[in-house]
Design an enzyme around this catalytic site. Sequence first.
Site, PDB file in Angstrom:
ATOM      1  N   GLU A 112       0.820  -1.197   0.000  1.00 38.45           N
ATOM      2  CA  GLU A 112       0.000   0.000   0.000  1.00 38.45           C
ATOM      3  C   GLU A 112       0.861   1.257   0.000  1.00 38.45           C
ATOM      4  OE1 GLU A 112      -4.142  -1.237   2.082  1.00 38.45           O
ATOM      5  OE2 GLU A 112      -2.498  -1.002   3.489  1.00 38.45           O
ATOM      6  N   CYS A 125       3.613   8.539   1.152  1.00 41.81           N
ATOM      7  CA  CYS A 125       4.137   7.547   2.090  1.00 41.81           C
ATOM      8  C   CYS A 125       4.236   6.226   1.327  1.00 41.81           C
ATOM      9  CB  CYS A 125       3.187   7.435   3.279  1.00 41.81           C
ATOM     10  SG  CYS A 125       3.681   6.166   4.467  1.00 41.81           S
ATOM     11  N   CYS A 132       6.667  -7.067   6.486  1.00 44.67           N
ATOM     12  CA  CYS A 132       7.794  -6.561   7.268  1.00 44.67           C
ATOM     13  C   CYS A 132       8.235  -7.650   8.228  1.00 44.67           C
ATOM     14  CB  CYS A 132       7.377  -5.320   8.053  1.00 44.67           C
ATOM     15  SG  CYS A 132       8.752  -4.541   8.951  1.00 44.67           S
ATOM     16  N   CYS A 136       7.107  -5.639  15.159  1.00 45.46           N
ATOM     17  CA  CYS A 136       6.684  -4.748  16.248  1.00 45.46           C
ATOM     18  C   CYS A 136       5.212  -5.061  16.561  1.00 45.46           C
ATOM     19  CB  CYS A 136       6.846  -3.281  15.831  1.00 45.46           C
ATOM     20  SG  CYS A 136       8.554  -2.872  15.379  1.00 45.46           S
ATOM     21  N   CYS A 139       2.124  -2.776  15.408  1.00 45.69           N
ATOM     22  CA  CYS A 139       2.031  -2.374  13.996  1.00 45.69           C
ATOM     23  C   CYS A 139       1.364  -3.480  13.185  1.00 45.69           C
ATOM     24  CB  CYS A 139       3.433  -2.092  13.454  1.00 45.69           C
ATOM     25  SG  CYS A 139       3.473  -1.731  11.688  1.00 45.69           S
ATOM     26  N   GLY A 187       7.055  -2.168   5.582  1.00 42.30           N
ATOM     27  CA  GLY A 187       8.438  -2.626   5.457  1.00 42.30           C
ATOM     28  C   GLY A 187       9.430  -1.822   6.264  1.00 42.30           C
ATOM     29  N   GLU A 188      10.610  -2.407   6.403  1.00 39.87           N
ATOM     30  CA  GLU A 188      11.724  -1.751   7.080  1.00 39.87           C
ATOM     31  C   GLU A 188      12.735  -1.348   5.998  1.00 39.87           C
ATOM     32  OE1 GLU A 188      12.820  -0.408   9.835  1.00 39.87           O
ATOM     33  OE2 GLU A 188      14.798  -0.240   8.926  1.00 39.87           O
ATOM     34  N   SER A 221      12.685   6.135   7.448  1.00 42.05           N
ATOM     35  CA  SER A 221      12.355   5.783   8.834  1.00 42.05           C
ATOM     36  C   SER A 221      12.816   4.361   9.124  1.00 42.05           C
ATOM     37  CB  SER A 221      10.838   5.895   9.022  1.00 42.05           C
ATOM     38  OG  SER A 221      10.476   5.616  10.348  1.00 42.05           O
ATOM     39  N   SER A 244      12.567   5.077  14.852  1.00 40.41           N
ATOM     40  CA  SER A 244      11.376   4.674  15.608  1.00 40.41           C
ATOM     41  C   SER A 244      11.818   4.154  16.963  1.00 40.41           C
ATOM     42  CB  SER A 244      10.616   3.597  14.829  1.00 40.41           C
ATOM     43  OG  SER A 244      10.149   4.130  13.612  1.00 40.41           O
ATOM     44  N   LEU A 245      11.823   5.020  17.941  1.00 39.60           N
ATOM     45  CA  LEU A 245      12.370   4.652  19.253  1.00 39.60           C
ATOM     46  C   LEU A 245      11.286   4.035  20.147  1.00 39.60           C
ATOM     47  CD1 LEU A 245      15.181   4.789  20.585  1.00 39.60           C
ATOM     48  CD2 LEU A 245      14.415   6.864  21.768  1.00 39.60           C
ATOM     49  N   ASN A 324      -2.311   4.470  16.509  1.00 35.93           N
ATOM     50  CA  ASN A 324      -3.458   4.147  15.670  1.00 35.93           C
ATOM     51  C   ASN A 324      -3.879   2.717  15.958  1.00 35.93           C
ATOM     52  OD1 ASN A 324      -3.642   6.611  14.021  1.00 35.93           O
ATOM     53  ND2 ASN A 324      -1.591   6.025  13.372  1.00 35.93           N
ATOM     54  N   CYS A 367      -0.167   5.603  10.222  1.00 38.27           N
ATOM     55  CA  CYS A 367       1.030   4.871  10.659  1.00 38.27           C
ATOM     56  C   CYS A 367       0.676   3.543  11.288  1.00 38.27           C
ATOM     57  CB  CYS A 367       1.784   5.672  11.720  1.00 38.27           C
ATOM     58  SG  CYS A 367       2.375   7.240  11.149  1.00 38.27           S
TER      59      CYS A 367
HETATM   60  N1  SAH Z   1       9.789   0.155   9.544  1.00 33.88           N
HETATM   61  C1  SAH Z   1      10.004   1.554   9.584  1.00 33.88           C
HETATM   62  C2  SAH Z   1       9.036   2.386   8.767  1.00 33.88           C
HETATM   63  C3  SAH Z   1       7.546   2.064   8.801  1.00 33.88           C
HETATM   64  S1  SAH Z   1       6.480   2.573  10.085  1.00 33.88           S
HETATM   65  C4  SAH Z   1       9.994   2.049  11.015  1.00 33.88           C
HETATM   66  O1  SAH Z   1       9.581   1.297  11.887  1.00 33.88           O
HETATM   67  O2  SAH Z   1      10.449   3.146  11.258  1.00 33.88           O
HETATM   68  C5  SAH Z   1       6.415   4.277  10.269  1.00 33.88           C
HETATM   69  C6  SAH Z   1       6.169   4.669  11.732  1.00 33.88           C
HETATM   70  O3  SAH Z   1       4.864   4.280  12.219  1.00 33.88           O
HETATM   71  C7  SAH Z   1       7.171   3.980  12.670  1.00 33.88           C
HETATM   72  O4  SAH Z   1       7.659   4.909  13.577  1.00 33.88           O
HETATM   73  C8  SAH Z   1       6.285   2.962  13.351  1.00 33.88           C
HETATM   74  O5  SAH Z   1       6.814   2.537  14.563  1.00 33.88           O
HETATM   75  C9  SAH Z   1       4.994   3.725  13.499  1.00 33.88           C
HETATM   76  N2  SAH Z   1       3.855   2.867  13.838  1.00 33.88           N
HETATM   77  C10 SAH Z   1       3.702   1.551  13.635  1.00 33.88           C
HETATM   78  N3  SAH Z   1       2.507   1.115  14.089  1.00 33.88           N
HETATM   79  C11 SAH Z   1       1.878   2.194  14.588  1.00 33.88           C
HETATM   80  C12 SAH Z   1       0.596   2.396  15.181  1.00 33.88           C
HETATM   81  N4  SAH Z   1      -0.245   1.395  15.338  1.00 33.88           N
HETATM   82  N5  SAH Z   1       0.282   3.647  15.565  1.00 33.88           N
HETATM   83  C13 SAH Z   1       1.139   4.679  15.383  1.00 33.88           C
HETATM   84  N6  SAH Z   1       2.349   4.544  14.815  1.00 33.88           N
HETATM   85  C14 SAH Z   1       2.717   3.319  14.431  1.00 33.88           C
END
Ligand code: SAH
Length: 375
Positions: A112, A125, A132, A136, A139, A187-188, A221, A244-245, A324, A367
């Site tokens: 997407e 985006c 991925c 996490c 996500c 994806g990462e 990211s 993404s900390l 989200n 996100c």
């Molecule tokens: N894999 C990469 C890029 C994709 S996600 C990364 O992790 O950075 C883009 C951002 O959305 C990341 O910071 C991710 O942690 C965040 N994200 C993932 N799931 C989410 C959610 N349910 N609500 C808000 N942000 C989320």
Amino acid sequence: MSEPVKTLPLVFEEPPRRGKPPRHLADLTAAERKARLEELGLPGFRAKQLSAHYFSRLVDDPAQMTDLPAGQRQELVDGLLPHLMTPLRTLEADKGTTVKTLWKLFDGALVESVLMRYPGRVTMCVSSQAGCGMACPFCATGQGGLQRNMSTAEIVEQVVAGARALARGEVAGGPGRVSNVVFMGMGEPMANYKAVIGAVRRLTDPTPDGLGMSARGITVSTVGLVPRIDQLTEEGIPVTLALSLHAPDDELRDELVPVNTRWKVAEAVEAAWNYARVTKRRVSIEYAMMRGINDQAWRADLLGDLLNSYGDWGWVHVNLIPLNPTPGSKWTASDPADEREFVRRLEAKGVPTTVRDTRGSEIDGACGQLAAVDD
Ligand code: SAH
């Protein structure tokens, strides 16, 4: 020596296509495009014209490529502009200024992309992998695992498709251009490093060899694959890096971002700081606010102190993301009062902090909600 040709058995169901995505001019440098045409017995100078159709004129219909000889047009297009992906469905929100597209790739893999139009800018985006592998738990993409890496051209095509729709006035708000690209779709990106860097180069190559965008408008990211952040630091392309900390302490981050068991908070933040130091680009720390999980005032203080321990010369800012909702997730977004307190504590420590809007959440386009299911 090549194997003898075998007769294929009759099949009644189309098997999943294997192999690599079709090779497209967006996968290649200008010199490689010319060489490719010559390899195919076609005139090399046509590569420039094909590139101009793709990147400058945003044309996708061979019938409109009237500067190419009619008799050779199809061969030229097949050689450098093969069909890469098909839009299966688009969903709109925010009166048509947010558009999520579900794409089917050549082998049936689904990804997407999301176009977001704001006053004065348009952000695409994009996905860099189908699925991925980073797992996490908050996500949606992470829940489905990794199907495969995307090619450079498959990544670029998402941006070109958005640019084309904008140029044709198909997006609410009238004709426009893509000003920003964020690698925050599925994806990462750092786990598909080579293709992602290739895509960044195509996006920033001057037209007609690329889209001619500014690297400053591009954000990569990552969950924090430290060796890849270091490699990006050496690359010399001034993109914005987002880390993404989601937690300032290893105990919690081990759970929220499983790759933390390999590269710890301190290593990831140090790599990000080094990126800022070398490139002079301010790094963005992404922090999805989860109620009662990572949103405590003491964690805001810990995060502020952690970032300040690398200096207060403006190398970093924090971008808080209201969580989200994703299917089956046990976590919810923070209480607004807790979110405000978190911001206040960071700002009190001199850390610039913003709260991201939740564009597209009602179409599962925000996100962490990209799951690419065709239902
Ligand atoms: N894999 C990469 C890029 C994709 S996600 C990364 O992790 O950075 C883009 C951002 O959305 C990341 O910071 C991710 O942690 C965040 N994200 C993932 N799931 C989410 C959610 N349910 N609500 C808000 N942000 C989320």
